[in-house]
Design a protein around this motif. Structure first.
Motif, PDB file in Angstrom:
ATOM      1  N   ALA A 129       0.835  -1.198   0.000  1.00 48.87           N
ATOM      2  CA  ALA A 129       0.000   0.000   0.000  1.00 48.87           C
ATOM      3  C   ALA A 129       0.869   1.246   0.000  1.00 48.87           C
ATOM      4  O   ALA A 129       2.004   1.242   0.492  1.00 48.87           O
ATOM      5  CB  ALA A 129      -0.920  -0.001   1.211  1.00 48.87           C
ATOM      6  N   ARG A 156       0.635   1.837  -9.927  1.00 43.92           N
ATOM      7  CA  ARG A 156      -0.269   0.839 -10.502  1.00 43.92           C
ATOM      8  C   ARG A 156       0.519  -0.158 -11.348  1.00 43.92           C
ATOM      9  O   ARG A 156       0.250  -1.355 -11.330  1.00 43.92           O
ATOM     10  CB  ARG A 156      -1.335   1.524 -11.349  1.00 43.92           C
ATOM     11  N   GLU A 159       1.844  -2.734  -9.374  1.00 44.44           N
ATOM     12  CA  GLU A 159       0.769  -3.467  -8.686  1.00 44.44           C
ATOM     13  C   GLU A 159       0.693  -3.123  -7.200  1.00 44.44           C
ATOM     14  O   GLU A 159       0.356  -3.945  -6.364  1.00 44.44           O
ATOM     15  CB  GLU A 159       0.915  -4.974  -8.897  1.00 44.44           C
ATOM     16  N   LYS A 161      -1.033  -0.378  -4.283  1.00 46.45           N
ATOM     17  CA  LYS A 161      -2.344   0.250  -4.096  1.00 46.45           C
ATOM     18  C   LYS A 161      -2.185   1.569  -3.352  1.00 46.45           C
ATOM     19  O   LYS A 161      -1.609   1.594  -2.264  1.00 46.45           O
ATOM     20  CB  LYS A 161      -3.262  -0.671  -3.281  1.00 46.45           C
TER      21      LYS A 161
END
Length: 199
Positions: A129, A156, A159, A161
């Motif tokens: 995150a 993004r 991958e 968040k």
């Protein structure tokens, strides 16, 4: 007489790494990221802060040694940061807006995330995150649009968040953000919230 046994669930604490991309200590970026970390710490998170300006992080030259399972060819401080990044659950990226993008310190740091852009290392970053902390001089909130897009597209692609962001317009001189209590409060609240995040 039997004693009542209370079983407590040991929940692992989130590890949160705050990265300061501003060259100024005790400046607006430092203060804002610190407020986020303070809020997270109050809720039991493990926190650490690093100042990119204190480190020797050189530019990526695209040699792709890391893609071949070897250590980065640059013999600098980024090699010591990779384990910290990997061990973290959440990374706070703190940078002011410089020419509608990140500082050179932050851009160089992100450039070295090419280490994670290969099958051998992708799992070490995937699903982590991120939080954005962006103070800037102009009052127009759209000033940060290109910088936000830079982070959104880059993270993004890796991958990751983005689970929160805080923008603080209208701050220029060192410590100006201390006059904007609403942003400091939002920072603390954001820290409390992300401390409980489970990806």
């Amino acid at each position: 007489m039997l004693q009542k046994v209370i079983i407590t669930e040991n929940k692992p604490r989130n590890k949160i790494l705050g990265v300061i991309g501003s060259p100024r200590k005790k400046g607006n970026t430092h203060i804002l990221v610190s407020r986020i970390l303070d809020g997270a710490k109050e809720e039991g998170a493990d926190t650490e802060i690093i100042f990119l300006n204190d480190l020797d992080i050189r530019e990526c030259d695209g040699c792709h040694s890391c893609w071949k399972g070897r250590q980065c060819s640059k013999k600098d401080d980024m090699n010591a940061l990779y384990p910290k990044i990997i061990e973290s659950d959440i990374i706070i990226f703190g940078t002011p807006v410089y020419w509608y993008g990140p500082t050179a310190l932050m851009k160089c740091f992100i450039d070295r995330f090419v280490y994670f852009n290969c099958p051998e290392n992708r799992s070490k970053i995937k699903g982590k995150a991120a939080v954005l902390a962006i103070p800037f001089e102009e009052d127009n909130i759209k000033t940060a649009d290109l910088l936000i897009r830079f982070f959104v597209k880059s993270l993004r692609y890796l991958e990751m968040k983005i689970i929160g962001k805080i923008l603080s317009p209208g701050v220029s001189a060192r410590g100006d953000i201390l006059k904007k209590e609403e942003f400091l409060k939002k920072g603390n609240q954001l820290g409390r919230r992300i401390s409980k995040f489970k990806g």
